[in-house]
Design a protein around this motif. Sequence first.
Motif, short mmCIF file in Angstrom:
data_model
loop_
_atom_site.label_atom_id
_atom_site.label_comp_id
_atom_site.label_asym_id
_atom_site.label_seq_id
_atom_site.Cartn_x
_atom_site.Cartn_y
_atom_site.Cartn_z
N ARG A 1 0.79 -1.29 -0.18
CA ARG A 1 -0.15 0.00 0.25
C ARG A 1 0.66 1.28 -0.05
NH1 ARG A 1 1.52 2.58 4.34
NH2 ARG A 1 1.18 2.36 6.50
N ALA B 1 -0.14 5.11 1.40
CA ALA B 1 -0.54 5.72 2.56
C ALA B 1 -0.04 7.46 2.76
CB ALA B 1 -0.84 4.94 4.06
N PRO B 2 -0.53 7.95 1.54
CA PRO B 2 0.04 9.35 1.64
C PRO B 2 -0.84 9.80 2.58
CG PRO B 2 -0.98 9.07 -0.52
CD PRO B 2 -1.53 8.05 0.60
N SER B 3 -0.88 11.51 2.98
CA SER B 3 -1.60 12.16 4.13
C SER B 3 -2.00 13.65 3.35
CB SER B 3 -1.01 13.37 5.60
OG SER B 3 -0.57 12.00 6.14
N ARG C 1 -3.75 4.13 0.08
CA ARG C 1 -5.14 4.67 1.38
C ARG C 1 -4.77 6.31 1.70
NH1 ARG C 1 -2.91 1.90 5.66
NH2 ARG C 1 -2.05 3.91 6.68
N ASP D 1 -4.68 9.00 4.31
CA ASP D 1 -4.79 9.17 6.05
C ASP D 1 -4.94 10.50 6.52
OD1 ASP D 1 -3.52 6.30 6.42
OD2 ASP D 1 -1.31 7.05 6.64
N TYR E 1 -2.34 8.41 15.08
CA TYR E 1 -1.72 7.64 13.58
C TYR E 1 -1.23 5.75 14.25
CZ TYR E 1 2.31 6.60 11.16
OH TYR E 1 2.99 5.98 9.90
N VAL F 1 -3.55 3.14 11.96
CA VAL F 1 -2.25 2.64 11.01
C VAL F 1 -2.29 0.97 11.45
CG1 VAL F 1 -0.02 2.98 11.40
CG2 VAL F 1 0.13 3.00 9.11
N ARG G 1 7.59 2.13 3.20
CA ARG G 1 7.47 4.09 3.40
C ARG G 1 8.63 4.39 3.58
NH1 ARG G 1 4.54 2.66 8.77
NH2 ARG G 1 5.35 1.95 10.03
N LEU H 1 8.93 6.59 9.11
CA LEU H 1 8.16 6.28 10.04
C LEU H 1 9.45 4.52 10.63
CD1 LEU H 1 5.64 6.11 7.01
CD2 LEU H 1 6.06 7.87 9.98
N1 GLU Z 1 0.33 9.05 6.21
C1 GLU Z 1 1.95 8.77 6.83
C2 GLU Z 1 2.81 10.34 5.69
O1 GLU Z 1 2.50 9.92 4.89
C3 GLU Z 1 2.10 7.58 6.36
C4 GLU Z 1 1.37 6.31 6.76
C5 GLU Z 1 2.96 5.18 6.71
O2 GLU Z 1 3.05 4.27 5.57
O3 GLU Z 1 2.71 4.37 7.50
O4 GLU Z 1 3.65 10.18 6.61
#
Ligand code: GLU
Length: 316
Positions: A24, A26-28, A58, A60, A201, A205, A219, A223
């Motif tokens: 996946r 998962a951008p915010s 997804r 976020d 978060y 997540v 990612r 993170l």
């Molecule tokens: N939404 C988070 C971000 O943009 C990433 C979340 C993830 O990859 O676990 O930094």
Amino acid sequence: MLLLCNLTAGITVDKRQDHPVVGRFAPSPTGALHTGSLVAAVGSYLMAKQAGGRWLLRLDDLDKQRQVPGMADDIMRTLESFGLLWDGKVACQSRHLEAYRQAFEALQQKGVIYPCYCSRKEIAGSASAPHHEDDCIPYPGTCRGGISGGVKGASSVRSWRVIVPEEEICFSDLRKGRICQKLPIISGDFVLKRGNGEFAYQLAVVVDDYLTGVNQVVRGEDLLVSTPRQIYLQRLLGFPQPDYCHLPLVAGPDGSKLSKRDHLVSHQLGNVAGREQSLLVTALRFLSLTPPTELWGDSCGTILQWSVTHFHPLRP
Ligand code: GLU
């Protein structure tokens, strides 16, 4: 398994036997994609597709205050223009609130959550340990044993925290190797829900990845520091642990971390023919992949196809 029956209402759960790998991105939607997030998107896409798996998108979108209107669409359009086409429907955290609530309740029933009345200022004042890489001051556990005298009411609860174990949490990252962390040193008992009812978060997540059947998380390295906290929650909730691969971060010209405002991909696209291809090649080069020059004039889809067969996560 815990939560499985009622959490999944309205959410598609992937059958792992049909689609062995589910990755996946998962951008915010707090800003447009920048070169760094494009690298994370491309890296997660290539790893999922190389394994013959699915690649989900997804949004976020839990943090309403930081969201910028129009950014979710902008991100999706940008991904499409690079041929980064996700499988299935786009998931949104804002639609998973009931699932977070159930996970939170399950943890409460396990007796590992407590209300915390400390303000940020109080925590900063009581910190004996130095700040860590993610600038998080480990919570010293002030409210862990309850508040004596019961003078503080529910309205003054600032957050709900989960009790962390003393022993190290270890996992094997596909690129970084074995990583071990002692949560009391890095975060202390960390926040799962804020006083205003918003879920944090770290909890969101873990529940999202479980709900959508994600078993491969690729990612940015920023993170990595959060991963042991997420693994700890997976263990408490009885969720399977995904494979993790943390990619190197794209730095700014001065070596600093790129901010949301730097290197915005959509701003660089404009109407110039072939711009997508050249930005895609830049992102691929960062992942140590150099598509043959004769492919550069082809569509992004063709360049990605070549990259799927040539990508190796250990090369960057
Ligand atoms: N939404 C988070 C971000 O943009 C990433 C979340 C993830 O990859 O676990 O930094």
